[in-house]
Design a protein around this motif. Sequence first.
Motif, short mmCIF file in Angstrom:
data_model
loop_
_atom_site.label_atom_id
_atom_site.label_comp_id
_atom_site.label_asym_id
_atom_site.label_seq_id
_atom_site.Cartn_x
_atom_site.Cartn_y
_atom_site.Cartn_z
N GLU A 152 -0.14 0.03 -4.11
CA GLU A 152 1.43 1.27 -4.85
C GLU A 152 1.79 0.59 -5.24
N THR A 161 -8.74 -2.77 -3.31
CA THR A 161 -7.68 -1.68 -3.01
C THR A 161 -6.19 -1.50 -3.75
N GLU A 162 -6.66 -0.62 -4.52
CA GLU A 162 -5.68 -0.28 -4.92
C GLU A 162 -4.13 -0.01 -4.24
N ALA A 179 -4.99 -3.44 -8.93
CA ALA A 179 -5.65 -3.62 -7.88
C ALA A 179 -5.11 -4.78 -6.61
N ASP A 220 0.66 -1.00 -0.18
CA ASP A 220 0.02 0.15 0.08
C ASP A 220 0.94 1.15 -0.70
N SER A 254 0.84 0.77 -11.85
CA SER A 254 -0.22 1.67 -12.05
C SER A 254 -1.40 1.43 -12.26
N SER A 255 -2.38 1.57 -11.80
CA SER A 255 -4.53 1.11 -12.15
C SER A 255 -3.94 -0.26 -11.93
N ASP A 312 -5.58 -10.04 -12.31
CA ASP A 312 -6.36 -8.57 -11.76
C ASP A 312 -7.35 -8.99 -10.27
#
Length: 175
Positions: free
Chosen positions: A135, A132-133, A156, A86, A153-154, A121
Amino acid sequence: MTRTIARRIALLVTVSAAALALAACSNAVHAASPSGTSSCRNNQLVVSQESTKHEGMHKTTIRVAVENKAAKACALPAEPTVEFADKQGAPIGAPSTPEGTAGDVVLGPTRIGVFDILVEDAAAYPDTCDATEAEGLRVFAAADIEPANLSVSSMAACRSDKIQQITVGDLKVDN
């Protein structure tokens, strides 16, 4: 200490560099316990992201390079540990599942090894994931070092530690 935290600590210590399983090659040797070869250390390795390829069907492959910048060979655990992180660098969800070979491998002096991280994914688990996203990814390349952090990037991540989103393949050494 919770069971999940204890499991992660054990994985980090015992399986750490595992982002590194090995295909046979003249400069890297499979060995259950390489005689005379010391474990890789923080000041010997450089971990970097080489490429990202979106495979479709909710899958992404990230190619990672590990370079032994020392003048002597060093041994790494063959089963890697990679996990989502995160914003604060804390782990998210379950750590990686190895596809590689158990035991230690030897990375020769100034050699570069590459391995693939396959990420499924979170959208593949709509009912059980609690997404959750992320980092980044934390890649553990040797037992005594902090993880290398690779930004993503992008992407989850599932918060559930029951969902295995990350699989790590075998290390292949460049000649």
